[in-house]
Design a protein around this motif. Structure first.
Motif, PDB file in Angstrom:
ATOM      1  N   GLU A   1       0.914  -0.894  -0.081  1.00 53.60           N
ATOM      2  CA  GLU A   1       0.070   0.079   0.062  1.00 53.60           C
ATOM      3  C   GLU A   1       0.718   1.380   0.069  1.00 53.60           C
ATOM      4  O   GLU A   1       1.098   1.907  -0.744  1.00 53.60           O
ATOM      5  N   LEU A   2       1.561   1.242   1.328  1.00 54.71           N
ATOM      6  CA  LEU A   2       2.919   2.168   0.942  1.00 54.71           C
ATOM      7  C   LEU A   2       3.498   2.800  -0.605  1.00 54.71           C
ATOM      8  O   LEU A   2       3.639   3.461  -1.025  1.00 54.71           O
ATOM      9  N   LEU A   3       3.999   1.728  -0.925  1.00 53.58           N
ATOM     10  CA  LEU A   3       4.505   1.539  -2.067  1.00 53.58           C
ATOM     11  C   LEU A   3       3.501   2.058  -3.207  1.00 53.58           C
ATOM     12  O   LEU A   3       4.306   2.931  -4.334  1.00 53.58           O
ATOM     13  N   GLY A   4       2.933   1.755  -2.920  1.00 52.40           N
ATOM     14  CA  GLY A   4       1.538   2.030  -4.273  1.00 52.40           C
ATOM     15  C   GLY A   4       1.257   3.149  -3.965  1.00 52.40           C
ATOM     16  O   GLY A   4       0.690   4.253  -4.916  1.00 52.40           O
ATOM     17  N   ASP A   5       1.494   4.263  -2.944  1.00 58.52           N
ATOM     18  CA  ASP A   5       1.170   5.214  -3.276  1.00 58.52           C
ATOM     19  C   ASP A   5       1.987   6.699  -3.351  1.00 58.52           C
ATOM     20  O   ASP A   5       1.923   7.326  -3.732  1.00 58.52           O
ATOM     21  N   ALA A   6       3.431   5.712  -3.283  1.00 58.95           N
ATOM     22  CA  ALA A   6       5.004   6.794  -3.201  1.00 58.95           C
ATOM     23  C   ALA A   6       4.822   6.531  -4.110  1.00 58.95           C
ATOM     24  O   ALA A   6       6.453   7.109  -4.424  1.00 58.95           O
ATOM     25  N   THR A   7       5.622   5.317  -5.274  1.00 55.76           N
ATOM     26  CA  THR A   7       6.141   4.739  -6.122  1.00 55.76           C
ATOM     27  C   THR A   7       4.848   5.660  -7.025  1.00 55.76           C
ATOM     28  O   THR A   7       3.789   5.003  -7.840  1.00 55.76           O
ATOM     29  N   THR A   8       6.126   5.697  -8.700  1.00 51.24           N
ATOM     30  CA  THR A   8       5.902   5.663  -9.660  1.00 51.24           C
ATOM     31  C   THR A   8       6.790   4.817 -10.873  1.00 51.24           C
ATOM     32  O   THR A   8       5.945   4.707 -11.793  1.00 51.24           O
ATOM     33  N   SER A   9       7.680   4.262 -10.527  1.00 51.26           N
ATOM     34  CA  SER A   9       8.552   3.665 -11.083  1.00 51.26           C
ATOM     35  C   SER A   9       9.786   3.066 -10.273  1.00 51.26           C
ATOM     36  O   SER A   9       9.866   4.299  -9.671  1.00 51.26           O
ATOM     37  N   VAL A  10      10.102   2.313 -10.774  1.00 51.55           N
ATOM     38  CA  VAL A  10      11.703   1.857 -10.545  1.00 51.55           C
ATOM     39  C   VAL A  10      12.633   1.967 -11.408  1.00 51.55           C
ATOM     40  O   VAL A  10      12.316   2.023 -12.101  1.00 51.55           O
ATOM     41  N   ARG A  11      13.967   3.115 -10.398  1.00 51.73           N
ATOM     42  CA  ARG A  11      14.562   2.878 -11.617  1.00 51.73           C
ATOM     43  C   ARG A  11      16.671   3.293 -11.156  1.00 51.73           C
ATOM     44  O   ARG A  11      16.271   3.281  -9.765  1.00 51.73           O
ATOM     45  N   VAL A  12      17.443   2.204 -11.784  1.00 52.96           N
ATOM     46  CA  VAL A  12      18.989   2.331 -10.857  1.00 52.96           C
ATOM     47  C   VAL A  12      19.219   3.817 -11.846  1.00 52.96           C
ATOM     48  O   VAL A  12      19.026   4.218 -12.132  1.00 52.96           O
ATOM     49  N   SER A  13      20.162   4.295 -10.448  1.00 57.42           N
ATOM     50  CA  SER A  13      20.662   5.398 -10.362  1.00 57.42           C
ATOM     51  C   SER A  13      22.150   5.462  -9.740  1.00 57.42           C
ATOM     52  O   SER A  13      22.114   4.638  -9.241  1.00 57.42           O
ATOM     53  N   ALA A  14      23.199   5.724 -10.632  1.00 58.94           N
ATOM     54  CA  ALA A  14      24.601   6.388 -10.084  1.00 58.94           C
ATOM     55  C   ALA A  14      24.607   8.222 -10.397  1.00 58.94           C
ATOM     56  O   ALA A  14      26.071   7.724 -10.770  1.00 58.94           O
ATOM     57  N   HIS A  15      24.541   8.469  -9.330  1.00 61.29           N
ATOM     58  CA  HIS A  15      24.588   9.231  -9.126  1.00 61.29           C
ATOM     59  C   HIS A  15      25.732  10.460  -8.061  1.00 61.29           C
ATOM     60  O   HIS A  15      25.428   9.589  -7.163  1.00 61.29           O
ATOM     61  N   ASP A  16      26.063  11.580  -8.557  1.00 64.16           N
ATOM     62  CA  ASP A  16      27.063  12.201  -6.943  1.00 64.16           C
ATOM     63  C   ASP A  16      27.885  11.196  -6.651  1.00 64.16           C
ATOM     64  O   ASP A  16      28.513  11.435  -5.427  1.00 64.16           O
ATOM     65  N   GLY A  17      28.727  10.368  -7.441  1.00 57.09           N
ATOM     66  CA  GLY A  17      29.511   9.677  -7.122  1.00 57.09           C
ATOM     67  C   GLY A  17      29.113   8.037  -6.664  1.00 57.09           C
ATOM     68  O   GLY A  17      29.883   7.320  -5.880  1.00 57.09           O
ATOM     69  N   ASN A  18      27.843   7.842  -6.450  1.00 61.24           N
ATOM     70  CA  ASN A  18      27.139   6.604  -5.787  1.00 61.24           C
ATOM     71  C   ASN A  18      27.917   4.952  -6.764  1.00 61.24           C
ATOM     72  O   ASN A  18      27.546   5.450  -8.140  1.00 61.24           O
TER      73      ASN A  18
END
Length: 170
Positions: free
Chosen positions: A75-92
Protein backbone atom coordinates in the motif's frame (compact mmCIF):
# COMPACT_ATOMS: atom_id res chain seq x y z
CA UNK A 1 22.32 -7.61 10.27
CA UNK A 2 23.54 -5.32 7.49
CA UNK A 3 21.11 -3.25 5.46
CA UNK A 4 22.31 -1.89 2.14
CA UNK A 5 22.64 1.89 1.95
CA UNK A 6 19.49 2.63 -0.03
CA UNK A 7 17.14 0.20 1.69
CA UNK A 8 18.63 1.04 5.04
CA UNK A 9 18.25 4.76 4.51
CA UNK A 10 14.51 4.57 3.91
CA UNK A 11 13.97 2.04 6.68
CA UNK A 12 15.97 3.87 9.33
CA UNK A 13 14.45 7.20 8.26
CA UNK A 14 10.96 5.72 8.68
CA UNK A 15 11.78 4.62 12.23
CA UNK A 16 13.34 7.98 13.07
CA UNK A 17 10.34 9.94 11.78
CA UNK A 18 7.91 7.66 13.62
CA UNK A 19 9.87 8.07 16.85
CA UNK A 20 10.21 11.83 16.49
CA UNK A 21 8.19 13.81 19.02
CA UNK A 22 7.29 16.36 16.35
CA UNK A 23 7.13 16.80 12.58
CA UNK A 24 8.27 20.42 12.39
CA UNK A 25 10.26 21.67 9.41
CA UNK A 26 13.43 21.92 11.49
CA UNK A 27 13.06 18.46 13.04
CA UNK A 28 12.20 16.73 9.74
CA UNK A 29 15.04 18.55 7.97
CA UNK A 30 17.48 17.46 10.66
CA UNK A 31 16.37 13.83 10.33
CA UNK A 32 16.63 13.97 6.54
CA UNK A 33 20.16 15.35 6.79
CA UNK A 34 21.11 12.76 9.42
CA UNK A 35 19.94 9.98 7.09
CA UNK A 36 21.73 11.51 4.08
CA UNK A 37 18.56 12.31 2.13
CA UNK A 38 18.97 14.99 -0.51
CA UNK A 39 15.30 16.03 -0.45
CA UNK A 40 14.24 18.57 2.17
CA UNK A 41 10.91 19.92 3.33
CA UNK A 42 10.72 23.69 3.10
CA UNK A 43 7.47 24.57 4.87
CA UNK A 44 5.06 23.42 7.57
CA UNK A 45 2.55 22.10 5.03
CA UNK A 46 5.13 19.70 3.61
CA UNK A 47 6.26 18.63 7.10
CA UNK A 48 2.65 17.95 8.17
CA UNK A 49 1.95 16.00 4.97
CA UNK A 50 4.99 13.81 5.56
CA UNK A 51 4.06 13.40 9.22
CA UNK A 52 0.55 12.25 8.33
CA UNK A 53 1.83 9.86 5.66
CA UNK A 54 4.55 8.31 7.84
CA UNK A 55 1.93 7.21 10.37
CA UNK A 56 0.72 4.79 7.71
CA UNK A 57 4.10 3.04 8.05
CA UNK A 58 3.77 2.53 11.83
CA UNK A 59 1.81 -0.77 11.59
CA UNK A 60 4.57 -2.26 9.40
CA UNK A 61 6.86 -2.26 12.44
CA UNK A 62 6.05 -5.14 14.75
CA UNK A 63 3.40 -6.70 12.51
CA UNK A 64 3.52 -10.42 13.22
CA UNK A 65 1.44 -11.56 10.25
CA UNK A 66 3.77 -11.62 7.20
CA UNK A 67 0.87 -11.33 4.75
CA UNK A 68 -0.50 -8.27 6.53
CA UNK A 69 2.95 -6.71 6.67
CA UNK A 70 3.44 -7.34 2.96
CA UNK A 71 0.05 -5.78 2.18
CA UNK A 72 0.92 -2.70 4.27
CA UNK A 73 4.23 -2.20 2.46
CA UNK A 74 2.56 -2.69 -0.91
CA UNK A 75 0.00 0.00 0.00
CA UNK A 76 2.83 2.38 0.86
CA UNK A 77 4.62 1.54 -2.39
CA UNK A 78 1.45 2.01 -4.41
CA UNK A 79 0.90 5.42 -2.91
CA UNK A 80 4.51 6.56 -3.10
CA UNK A 81 6.09 5.30 -6.30
CA UNK A 82 5.66 5.86 -9.97
CA UNK A 83 8.50 3.65 -11.18
CA UNK A 84 11.75 1.99 -10.19
CA UNK A 85 14.99 3.19 -11.73
CA UNK A 86 18.64 2.34 -11.25
CA UNK A 87 20.72 5.44 -10.66
CA UNK A 88 24.42 6.16 -10.12
CA UNK A 89 24.49 9.85 -9.25
CA UNK A 90 26.92 11.96 -7.23
CA UNK A 91 29.67 9.33 -7.45
CA UNK A 92 27.56 6.68 -5.72
CA UNK A 93 27.48 3.08 -6.95
CA UNK A 94 24.32 1.96 -8.79
CA UNK A 95 21.29 1.90 -6.50
CA UNK A 96 17.52 1.90 -6.79
CA UNK A 97 15.28 4.94 -6.94
CA UNK A 98 11.58 4.38 -6.51
CA UNK A 99 10.20 7.45 -8.26
CA UNK A 100 10.62 9.36 -11.50
CA UNK A 101 11.97 12.88 -11.45
CA UNK A 102 9.77 15.23 -9.49
CA UNK A 103 10.33 18.43 -7.61
CA UNK A 104 7.92 17.44 -4.80
CA UNK A 105 10.20 16.64 -1.85
CA UNK A 106 7.43 14.87 0.09
CA UNK A 107 6.80 12.52 -2.84
CA UNK A 108 10.50 11.75 -3.11
CA UNK A 109 10.82 11.10 0.63
CA UNK A 110 7.71 8.89 0.69
CA UNK A 111 9.10 6.87 -2.22
CA UNK A 112 12.49 6.42 -0.50
CA UNK A 113 10.81 5.28 2.71
CA UNK A 114 8.36 2.90 1.02
CA UNK A 115 11.15 1.50 -1.16
CA UNK A 116 13.43 1.13 1.84
CA UNK A 117 10.78 -0.76 3.78
CA UNK A 118 10.24 -3.03 0.77
CA UNK A 119 13.98 -3.73 0.47
CA UNK A 120 14.20 -4.41 4.23
CA UNK A 121 11.17 -6.70 4.13
CA UNK A 122 12.46 -8.69 1.15
CA UNK A 123 16.14 -8.70 2.08
CA UNK A 124 16.15 -9.02 5.85
CA UNK A 125 12.68 -10.28 6.71
CA UNK A 126 9.75 -8.46 8.22
CA UNK A 127 10.60 -9.53 11.74
CA UNK A 128 13.55 -7.11 11.61
CA UNK A 129 11.05 -4.21 11.68
CA UNK A 130 10.11 -4.16 15.35
CA UNK A 131 8.01 -2.38 17.93
CA UNK A 132 9.08 -2.13 21.58
CA UNK A 133 7.59 -4.93 23.68
CA UNK A 134 7.22 -2.76 26.80
CA UNK A 135 3.58 -1.84 27.46
CA UNK A 136 3.10 1.86 26.90
CA UNK A 137 6.15 2.34 24.67
CA UNK A 138 5.32 3.21 21.06
CA UNK A 139 8.93 3.26 19.82
CA UNK A 140 9.70 1.36 16.61
CA UNK A 141 13.12 0.08 15.60
CA UNK A 142 15.09 -1.72 12.94
CA UNK A 143 16.66 -4.85 14.42
CA UNK A 144 20.27 -4.96 13.26
CA UNK A 145 21.33 -7.53 15.84
CA UNK A 146 23.12 -10.64 14.68
CA UNK A 147 20.43 -13.06 15.84
CA UNK A 148 17.41 -10.90 15.03
CA UNK A 149 15.75 -11.37 18.41
CA UNK A 150 15.56 -7.80 19.65
CA UNK A 151 12.37 -7.08 21.61
CA UNK A 152 12.89 -3.63 23.10
CA UNK A 153 13.78 -0.21 21.74
CA UNK A 154 16.41 0.38 24.40
CA UNK A 155 18.09 -1.06 27.46
CA UNK A 156 15.95 1.26 29.56
CA UNK A 157 12.73 -0.39 28.37
CA UNK A 158 14.21 -3.89 28.70
CA UNK A 159 15.35 -3.13 32.25
CA UNK A 160 11.94 -1.75 33.23
CA UNK A 161 10.22 -4.92 32.01
CA UNK A 162 12.77 -7.18 33.70
CA UNK A 163 12.60 -5.29 37.02
CA UNK A 164 8.78 -5.40 36.93
CA UNK A 165 8.87 -9.15 36.24
CA UNK A 166 11.34 -9.67 39.09
CA UNK A 167 9.18 -7.68 41.50
CA UNK A 168 6.09 -9.61 40.45
CA UNK A 169 7.84 -12.90 41.24
CA UNK A 170 9.01 -11.83 44.70
Amino acid sequence: MHFNHYGGTGTFLAAALLNSPECSVSRVSALLAEHEMQSRVSNATQARALGAWIERARPVFGEEDPRRQLALVNELLGDATTSVRVSAHDGNPPHLHYITDTDDPVARIRAAIAGGLAVALCGAGGDRLGRCARDGCATVFVDTSRNGRRRFCSLTCANRVNVAAHRART
